[in-house]
Design an enzyme around this catalytic site. Structure first.
Site, PDB file in Angstrom:
ATOM      1  CB  SER A 176      -0.983   0.273   1.436  1.00 54.61           C
ATOM      2  OG  SER A 176      -0.075   0.412   2.228  1.00 54.61           O
ATOM      3  CG  ASP A 177       1.484   5.736  -1.339  1.00 54.71           C
ATOM      4  OD1 ASP A 177       2.325   5.974  -0.718  1.00 54.71           O
ATOM      5  OD2 ASP A 177       1.413   6.330  -2.376  1.00 54.71           O
ATOM      6  CE1 TYR A 178       4.745   7.113   6.005  1.00 56.68           C
ATOM      7  CE2 TYR A 178       2.668   7.627   6.668  1.00 56.68           C
ATOM      8  CZ  TYR A 178       4.113   7.766   6.909  1.00 56.68           C
ATOM      9  OH  TYR A 178       4.525   7.998   8.266  1.00 56.68           O
ATOM     10  CB  THR A 179      -1.521   5.892   6.602  1.00 60.28           C
ATOM     11  OG1 THR A 179      -1.750   6.957   5.667  1.00 60.28           O
ATOM     12  CG2 THR A 179      -0.349   6.127   7.278  1.00 60.28           C
ATOM     13  CB  ALA A 180      -3.189   3.500   1.120  1.00 61.36           C
TER      14      ALA A 180
END
Length: 781
Positions: free
Chosen positions: A311-315
């Site tokens: 995932s992207d950051y905290t997605a």
């Protein structure tokens, strides 16, 4: 410790070989040659069988370094690549590593720091599974080269491969074995700040550059010295965010998705990309991080991708904000079931998956499948055998790497305008005024996502120009004039006086580094602050003016194009900024770059791109002098600006000129059915002869475009289908050939299937997307 780990893995390997009754998990063989091979699969099977649920889930968890357990003093740098916030929920990543419940780390950089965490994971755990260390290495690690949009303007995939390999070699010395690059999102809207990280608006060129990055980062083998695992991002269609606003929603037809936005991702996957990163945006109402159509149907089933998706950051956490999950458990379930294998920084997978698996809401087979993908990469990288980083660590720009960084900067400079052949400057020029806030600003030369850079490594334009002036006996006068976003004109008078006392005025204007990149969308694309007013004041002196534009995106330069004789887009060139620009200004090298994003006349034209679909009411290009000419009102146009770009895709000048012969085709007709049957064949060759008609050696980027009429779906006015960099001496000619087959002549029909149909084709060959040099052929049933 290495011997004990090897013995354990060998024992696990033989237990699988000698025990056919063991459960088989995810037996579809990997299709990626970088991850494939029975030896890796047997090792993965053996290790997976021994893992507890908590250990499995740990492989799907990624956090940044914890401040509670700093690295011991080793003499090596231990600084993080970015300033990472602490892990959410009070998680101590070092403790997780010691328990074998952490799979990878984010932007944790430096031998001391990475080895510190790696020892926790390898020495203190039952199965000794090493960590991966991922970082945002976008355009260099220590030796920073130009931002990706700039290097894309070189149209030089071989150069980009070399640059990516250089970055990988440097990153590995600091413990980084996984890079979140390349970003291959198609960007058609210059308001979107992250267009600086990609290759621009075209899927064909974007695909070629995506392949080049993968070759550079991963080489022929992930286990080769200096290789890192690449992460292709952001999957998918992130660059089409509405209104050019970062993180915003995306909505498009499947035909547009497949024809324009997906090709660069597919090219990267076919080139062997080890990992993929999901995007922040939703696509057609479903967030990409929980989108099974993207990650299961397309990425896994159609393309056969078998590496992990991160995932992207905290997605994963943001799925609750998107509104498709009311709590962390549902967000976790949707993300993992859709195909996101690694949760970056959300603290959802480790917190929620144990209960979800035990309740049966998430199958253990799904978890095993995700873990399997992570372990494949670790085995392929060789980190089980060599978990620790040894040898000298690169802590600054490498002298041996600077020539490549300089060449990249030189090949990235786009000469937009050169009226009266003001450039190159006469070497005998004695009085030079250098004006502008970006002429002596090292921190803004590196651009967004500039790795673990040291601003002291940057050679600024002012410093280089001063060196040249001293050597030649010229007088260089520098005046800042204004701040990048300033409103005070207190520096104008000194800048104007410097220009008045000069033979030529060079203005270094544009954006700061942090005005492009993530979370840097702009509603206005003019020169920031009062820089345009400074430019106007200097132009009013009547002195020759050269405008250097520093930016990570196309800017609106309409006034400048009408009043400034020479304009060069220099982007953010990196550590060799000064030598590259100064050398080009004085003609040591000739510019060769071409735009990969269209420059608008006004921000209201955005999104703007060359390969637009036709309209039923196009502007009539009749001759106003003709007696029958009537100005048309009810056509697709603006009332206040022309439709076309100020500087179009593919545009770029040099210090010579090139002529093109008429386009010739090897055949005037071919069978559509035959092309459908033989999709690997290339039955058509389009040819043009290019001649250097100027007075100096120079490089031309020859471009081939195709237009299709009569197809079942509307096709763009033209699409790039080939390009070549050639360098010619004055008077020299060269034939350039472009093979055209199924890949170049097909399109997507209403069922979103690639087809070739009976139609009329036009092939253009020239020096930009506006060339009219063309030939025609047809495809028959």
């Amino acid at each position: 410790m290495t011997n004990r780990r090897s013995i354990l893995l060998a024992a696990l390997f033989f237990s699988v070989v000698l025990s056919p009754s063991l459960a088989q998990v995810s037996r579809v063989p990997p299709s990626n040659p970088q991850l494939a091979g029975p030896q890796i699969e047997r090792k993965v099977d053996a290790l997976l069988k021994q893992m507890t649920l908590d250990e499995k889930i740990g492989q799907l968890v990624q956090y940044s370094a914890t401040e509670a357990h700093p690295a011991p003093s080793t003499g090596n740098t231990t600084t993080a690549l970015n300033v990472n916030p602490p892990a959410p929920g009070g998680v101590d990543s070092y403790v997780l590593a010691q328990k074998g419940e952490l799979g990878s780390m984010l932007n944790t950089v430096g031998q001391g720091l990475t080895n510190h965490f790696q020892h926790a994971a390898v020495d203190n755990t039952r199965l000794h599974i090493p960590l991966l260390f991922g970082a945002d290495v976008i355009h260099g690690f220590r030796t920073i080269f130009p931002v990706p949009l700039a290097t894309a303007s070189s149209w030089d995939p071989a150069l980009i491969t070399d640059l990516a390999h250089m970055a990988a070699v440097e990153a590995r010395t600091a413990g980084v074995d996984w890079v979140y690059s390349p970003m291959v999102d198609i960007a058609r809207d210059a308001r979107w700040g992250r267009c600086t990280e990609g290759a621009g608006e075209d899927p064909y060129l974007g695909s070629a550059i995506a392949r080049a990055y993968i070759r550079g980062y991963q080489q022929e083998s992930l286990s080769a010295p200096g290789s890192v695992a690449a992460s292709v991002k952001h999957f998918a269609a992130y660059g089409a965010a509405e209104a050019g606003r970062d993180y915003n929603t995306t909505d498009m037809s499947e035909l547009l998705l497949r024809q324009v936005y997906l090709p660069p991702y597919h090219a990267a996957v076919e080139a062997g990309a080890a990992t993929v990163m999901s995007s922040f945006n939703s696509l057609n109402g479903v967030p990409a991080t929980a989108n099974p159509f993207l990650m299961r149907t397309i990425l896994r089933d159609e393309w056969g991708f078998d590496g992990p998706v991160v995932s992207d950051y905290t997605a994963v956490m943001e799925l609750t904000r998107h509104g498709i999950a009311l709590d962390a458990a549902v967000a976790t379930q949707k993300a993992l079931m859709a195909g996101v294998d690694i949760d970056m920084m959300s603290h959802y997978y480790d917190a929620e998956l144990p209960a979800l698996v035990k309740s049966g809401r998430v199958s253990i087979a799904v978890v095993d499948e995700a873990v399997r993908r992570v372990l494949r990469v670790k085995f392929a990288l060789g980190v089980f055998d060599h978990p620790f980083t040894e040898g000298p660590e690169v802590t600054g720009a490498v002298a041996e790497h600077r020539p490549l960084a300089r060449r990249a900067a030189e090949e990235s400079l786009v000469l937009l305008q050169n009226n009266d052949t003001l450039l190159p400057l006469n070497p005998a020029t004695k009085r030079i005024a250098l004006i502008g806030p970006l002429a002596d600003d090292a921190s803004d030369m590196v651009g967004a996502w500039s790795g673990a850079n040291n601003f002291g490594d940057v050679r600024t334009l002012r410093a280089t120009m001063a060196e040249r002036a001293q050597q030649s006996g010229a007088i260089l006068t520098y005046e800042k004039g204004t701040e990048i976003s300033g409103t005070s004109d207190s520096g104008f008078a000194a800048a104007v006086a410097a220009a008045q006392n000069s033979d030529v005025a060079i203005l270094a204007l544009g954006e700061s580094s942090d005005m492009s990149g993530e979370a840097a969308s702009r509603a206005h694309l003019d020169l920031p602050g009062n820089q345009k007013q400074l430019l106007e004041a200097v132009v009013a002196t009547g002195k020759p003016v050269v405008l250097l534009v520093f930016s990570g995106r196309p800017l609106v330069l309409d006034w400048a194009a009408q009043h400034v004789p020479a304009i060069m887009e220099v982007w953010f060139p990196g550590v060799e900024t000064g030598p590259a620009i100064a050398g080009t200004l004085f003609g040591d090298v000739a510019p060769s770059a071409k735009l990969t994003m269209s420059f608008p006349r006004a921000v209201g034209q955005e999104p703007l791109y060359y390969n637009q679909l036709p309209t039923g009411r196009p502007i009539q290009h009749a001759d106003p002098a003709h007696p029958g000419y009537v100005e048309m009102k009810y056509v697709s146009r603006y009332l206040d600006v022309p439709n076309d770009a100020l500087f179009p895709f593919g545009h770029g000048l040099t210090y010579s000129t090139f002529g093109y012969s008429a386009v010739s085709l090897s055949t005037q007709s071919m069978s559509a059915a035959s092309l459908m049957r033989n999709q690997k064949s290339q039955p058509m060759i389009a040819t043009a002869t290019v001649t250097n008609t100027g007075k100096r050696r120079a490089t031309e980027i020859v471009q081939c475009y195709v237009n299709i009429r009569g197809a079942s779906t509307e096709q763009p006015v033209r699409n790039l289908k080939g390009f070549a960099r050639i360098t010619l001496d004055p008077g020299q000619s060269q034939e350039v050939h472009f093979p055209l087959g199924f890949a170049e002549l097909s399109f997507y029909n209403v069922k979103a299937q690639p087809v070739v149909e009976p139609a009329d084709y036009t092939v253009f060959i020239g020096g930009s997307s506006t060339t009219t040099n063309a030939a025609h052929f047809t495809t028959t049933p």
